[in-house]
Design a protein around this motif. Structure first.
Motif, mmCIF file in Angstrom:
data_model
loop_
_atom_site.group_PDB
_atom_site.id
_atom_site.type_symbol
_atom_site.label_atom_id
_atom_site.label_comp_id
_atom_site.label_asym_id
_atom_site.label_seq_id
_atom_site.Cartn_x
_atom_site.Cartn_y
_atom_site.Cartn_z
ATOM 1 N N VAL A 38 1.296 -1.570 0.062
ATOM 2 C CA VAL A 38 0.003 0.275 -0.269
ATOM 3 C C VAL A 38 1.114 1.045 0.312
ATOM 4 O O VAL A 38 1.839 1.491 1.355
ATOM 5 C CB VAL A 38 -1.218 -0.457 1.183
ATOM 6 C CG1 VAL A 38 -1.500 1.806 1.217
ATOM 7 C CG2 VAL A 38 -2.253 -1.132 0.827
ATOM 8 N N PRO A 39 0.937 2.427 -0.937
ATOM 9 C CA PRO A 39 1.189 3.206 -1.292
ATOM 10 C C PRO A 39 1.093 4.481 0.207
ATOM 11 O O PRO A 39 0.334 4.330 0.800
ATOM 12 C CB PRO A 39 0.812 4.278 -2.024
ATOM 13 C CG PRO A 39 0.079 3.425 -3.149
ATOM 14 C CD PRO A 39 -0.584 2.055 -1.770
ATOM 15 N N ASP A 40 2.369 5.342 0.602
ATOM 16 C CA ASP A 40 1.940 5.690 2.438
ATOM 17 C C ASP A 40 1.146 6.719 2.338
ATOM 18 O O ASP A 40 0.453 6.700 3.726
ATOM 19 C CB ASP A 40 3.466 6.430 2.798
ATOM 20 C CG ASP A 40 4.290 5.334 2.776
ATOM 21 O OD1 ASP A 40 4.554 4.299 3.332
ATOM 22 O OD2 ASP A 40 5.523 5.634 2.484
ATOM 23 N N ASP A 41 0.741 6.891 0.966
ATOM 24 C CA ASP A 41 -0.564 8.474 1.309
ATOM 25 C C ASP A 41 -1.873 7.366 0.969
ATOM 26 O O ASP A 41 -2.553 8.291 1.365
ATOM 27 C CB ASP A 41 -0.750 9.165 0.059
ATOM 28 C CG ASP A 41 -0.694 8.439 -1.284
ATOM 29 O OD1 ASP A 41 0.059 7.550 -1.686
ATOM 30 O OD2 ASP A 41 -0.814 9.111 -2.552
ATOM 31 N N GLN A 42 -2.234 5.896 0.750
ATOM 32 C CA GLN A 42 -3.461 6.308 1.081
ATOM 33 C C GLN A 42 -3.332 4.487 2.495
ATOM 34 O O GLN A 42 -4.518 3.731 2.584
ATOM 35 C CB GLN A 42 -3.195 4.921 -0.737
ATOM 36 C CG GLN A 42 -3.407 5.533 -1.666
ATOM 37 C CD GLN A 42 -3.885 6.141 -1.921
ATOM 38 O OE1 GLN A 42 -5.585 6.160 -1.169
ATOM 39 N NE2 GLN A 42 -3.913 7.018 -2.147
ATOM 40 N N VAL A 43 -2.751 4.300 2.997
ATOM 41 C CA VAL A 43 -2.249 3.482 4.250
ATOM 42 C C VAL A 43 -4.073 3.782 5.406
ATOM 43 O O VAL A 43 -4.389 3.305 5.716
ATOM 44 C CB VAL A 43 -1.690 4.053 5.305
ATOM 45 C CG1 VAL A 43 -1.090 3.039 6.388
ATOM 46 C CG2 VAL A 43 -0.363 3.868 4.237
ATOM 47 N N GLU A 44 -4.381 5.245 5.139
ATOM 48 C CA GLU A 44 -5.211 5.489 6.647
ATOM 49 C C GLU A 44 -6.216 5.121 5.619
ATOM 50 O O GLU A 44 -7.710 4.141 6.204
ATOM 51 C CB GLU A 44 -5.502 6.833 7.103
ATOM 52 C CG GLU A 44 -6.194 7.120 7.645
ATOM 53 C CD GLU A 44 -6.436 6.314 8.902
ATOM 54 O OE1 GLU A 44 -7.668 5.866 9.610
ATOM 55 O OE2 GLU A 44 -5.546 6.370 9.233
#
Length: 69
Positions: A38-44
């Motif tokens: 998962v890309p860091d900007d999509q984790v949440e």
């Protein structure tokens, strides 16, 4: 973060696809693909998708190594 969809649980409700189309993708009526990393900007957003899954088919982080087979 890593993610895996347990396809034996997944019923194709596609809540994850609507919430994070950058990570989850529906192929046909029942085929679901997901990015394992998962890309860091999509984790949440992926955490929200996992929580929204009616059958709890999305495994995240540590669950991936201990719960997926």
């Amino acid at each position: 973060m890593r993610t895996v969809v347990d396809l034996t649980r997944c019923q194709g409700y596609a809540q994850c696809v609507f919430l994070v189309p950058e990570v989850f993708e529906l192929h046909g009526e029942e085929g679901l693909l997901c990015a394992t990393a998962v890309p860091d900007d999509q984790v949440e957003r992926v955490r929200q998708a996992a929580a929204a899954c009616p059958v709890q088919a999305i495994l995240l982080g540590e669950e991936v190594s201990t719960g997926a087979r």
